[in-house]
Design a protein around this motif. Structure first.
Motif, PDB file in Angstrom:
ATOM      1  N   TYR A 103       0.831  -1.203   0.000  1.00  0.00           N
ATOM      2  CA  TYR A 103       0.000   0.000   0.000  1.00  0.00           C
ATOM      3  C   TYR A 103       0.870   1.259   0.000  1.00  0.00           C
ATOM      4  O   TYR A 103       0.597   2.212  -0.746  1.00  0.00           O
ATOM      5  N   ASP A 104       1.907   1.268   0.841  1.00  0.00           N
ATOM      6  CA  ASP A 104       2.782   2.441   0.904  1.00  0.00           C
ATOM      7  C   ASP A 104       3.460   2.690  -0.444  1.00  0.00           C
ATOM      8  O   ASP A 104       3.647   3.840  -0.860  1.00  0.00           O
ATOM      9  N   TYR A 105       3.832   1.618  -1.112  1.00  0.00           N
ATOM     10  CA  TYR A 105       4.471   1.769  -2.419  1.00  0.00           C
ATOM     11  C   TYR A 105       3.497   2.389  -3.427  1.00  0.00           C
ATOM     12  O   TYR A 105       3.861   3.309  -4.168  1.00  0.00           O
ATOM     13  N   LEU A 106       2.268   1.901  -3.445  1.00  0.00           N
ATOM     14  CA  LEU A 106       1.277   2.457  -4.366  1.00  0.00           C
ATOM     15  C   LEU A 106       0.988   3.921  -4.025  1.00  0.00           C
ATOM     16  O   LEU A 106       0.825   4.760  -4.924  1.00  0.00           O
ATOM     17  N   GLU A 107       0.937   4.237  -2.735  1.00  0.00           N
ATOM     18  CA  GLU A 107       0.703   5.622  -2.316  1.00  0.00           C
ATOM     19  C   GLU A 107       1.865   6.515  -2.752  1.00  0.00           C
ATOM     20  O   GLU A 107       1.665   7.666  -3.175  1.00  0.00           O
ATOM     21  N   ASN A 129      -8.432  -5.783  -7.377  1.00  0.00           N
ATOM     22  CA  ASN A 129      -9.436  -6.827  -7.571  1.00  0.00           C
ATOM     23  C   ASN A 129      -9.235  -7.553  -8.896  1.00  0.00           C
ATOM     24  O   ASN A 129      -9.399  -8.784  -8.969  1.00  0.00           O
ATOM     25  N   ARG A 130      -8.880  -6.821  -9.939  1.00  0.00           N
ATOM     26  CA  ARG A 130      -8.652  -7.444 -11.246  1.00  0.00           C
ATOM     27  C   ARG A 130      -7.507  -8.458 -11.178  1.00  0.00           C
ATOM     28  O   ARG A 130      -7.552  -9.521 -11.824  1.00  0.00           O
ATOM     29  N   LEU A 131      -6.480  -8.143 -10.394  1.00  0.00           N
ATOM     30  CA  LEU A 131      -5.283  -8.986 -10.361  1.00  0.00           C
ATOM     31  C   LEU A 131      -5.212  -9.878  -9.119  1.00  0.00           C
ATOM     32  O   LEU A 131      -4.184 -10.493  -8.842  1.00  0.00           O
ATOM     33  N   SER A 132      -6.309  -9.944  -8.392  1.00  0.00           N
ATOM     34  CA  SER A 132      -6.436 -10.879  -7.260  1.00  0.00           C
ATOM     35  C   SER A 132      -5.399 -10.659  -6.172  1.00  0.00           C
ATOM     36  O   SER A 132      -4.811 -11.606  -5.635  1.00  0.00           O
ATOM     37  N   LEU A 133      -5.191  -9.398  -5.819  1.00  0.00           N
ATOM     38  CA  LEU A 133      -4.482  -9.071  -4.588  1.00  0.00           C
ATOM     39  C   LEU A 133      -5.523  -8.605  -3.579  1.00  0.00           C
ATOM     40  O   LEU A 133      -6.606  -8.150  -3.960  1.00  0.00           O
ATOM     41  N   THR A 134      -5.201  -8.723  -2.305  1.00  0.00           N
ATOM     42  CA  THR A 134      -6.154  -8.335  -1.259  1.00  0.00           C
ATOM     43  C   THR A 134      -5.603  -7.162  -0.454  1.00  0.00           C
ATOM     44  O   THR A 134      -4.415  -6.840  -0.509  1.00  0.00           O
ATOM     45  N   GLU A 135      -6.488  -6.546   0.332  1.00  0.00           N
ATOM     46  CA  GLU A 135      -6.048  -5.469   1.222  1.00  0.00           C
ATOM     47  C   GLU A 135      -5.001  -5.986   2.205  1.00  0.00           C
ATOM     48  O   GLU A 135      -4.046  -5.283   2.552  1.00  0.00           O
TER      49      GLU A 135
END
Length: 248
Positions: A103-107, A129-135
């Motif tokens: 998450y930090d990387y995406l931010e 969701n498209r690539l099947s990663l979760t929170e």
């Protein structure tokens, strides 16, 4: 791809007379290629013929001795920031800051591209969701990720800003079959929404199925450009054409 003559369409990537050497070794010997808005183009060739070097020049990672590269009309040497804001890039090996969480990387990527908080949240959740990663995956440190998870994160990062051009260098390496199938759908959808997708891949079957055109590089130049929409039979023949290009 729309039934329009290519030369009537906007040029997304223009490569003119591109030369690149490493010392005395000349790798690119005059690459010329126009990539158009709204097309999915495959850039293929055997190992060592200059595919990755060409991409490194396109994205501004390597300087070249001669030629010109325009990205959305911006010169990659003279207007690098404007050019780089025009595309998202995915390398064959994941290139993330491993000490960050996903998450930090995406931010962090979102902050570079000045993406609003609302757009960031909507975009990363859709792509996740498209690539099947979760929170929960995104809360974990990237150093704990498998190769495939890290590659998915890089794919998400490359699309956060909804760039006009999506450049992918062997993006399926390390992905499972389900993720590869989803990525194929995403690339095709992206081009169908009038964006541009430029992909290199050793997977000739993948390229033959999803691409509009294919450019084959050999000995530092593009030896053939095939319009797979105008001649659908070439989709079935692409593996043979590839082998013949290299004297097989």
């Amino acid at each position: 791809m729309e039934e329009k003559e290519l030369d009537e369409r906007k040029i997304a990537i223009s490569i003119k007379n591109l030369y690149k050497s490493y010392g005395k070794k000349e790798v690119l010997k005059g690459i010329n290629l126009d990539v158009y808005q709204g097309e999915l183009i495959g850039f293929i060739g055997k190992n060592g013929v200059g595919k990755s070097t060409t991409i490194d020049c396109i994205i501004g990672a390597k300087k070249f001795q001669k030629g010109e590269i325009l990205i959305n009309g911006f010169d990659i040497n003279k207007e690098p920031l404007e050019a780089k804001y025009s595309f998202g890039y995915v390398a064959s090996e994941p290139t993330c800051y491993e000490m960050m969480t996903g998450y930090d990387y995406l931010e962090f990527i979102a902050s570079i591209y000045k993406i609003s908080e609302g757009s960031f949240k909507a975009n990363y959740q859709y792509l996740m969701n498209r690539l099947s990663l979760t929170e929960d995956d995104l809360k974990s440190q990237i150093s704990t990720y498998s190769h495939g998870m890290a590659q998915k994160l890089c794919l998400i990062a490359s699309l956060l800003s909804n760039p006009d051009i999506w450049i992918l260098d062997e993006p399926t390496v390390g992905l499972d079959i389900m993720a590869v199938e989803e990525l194929k759908k995403m690339m095709r959808e992206y081009a169908d929404h009038n964006k541009t997708v430029f992909i290199t891949s050793h997977n000739i079957e993948l390229v033959s199925k999803i691409c509009d055109r294919v450019a084959i590089i050999n000995n530092g130049v593009i030896t053939r450009i095939i319009d797979l929409n105008k001649d659908p039979n070439k989709r079935l023949q692409l593996s043979r054409i590839f082998i013949e290009t290299y004297g097989g």
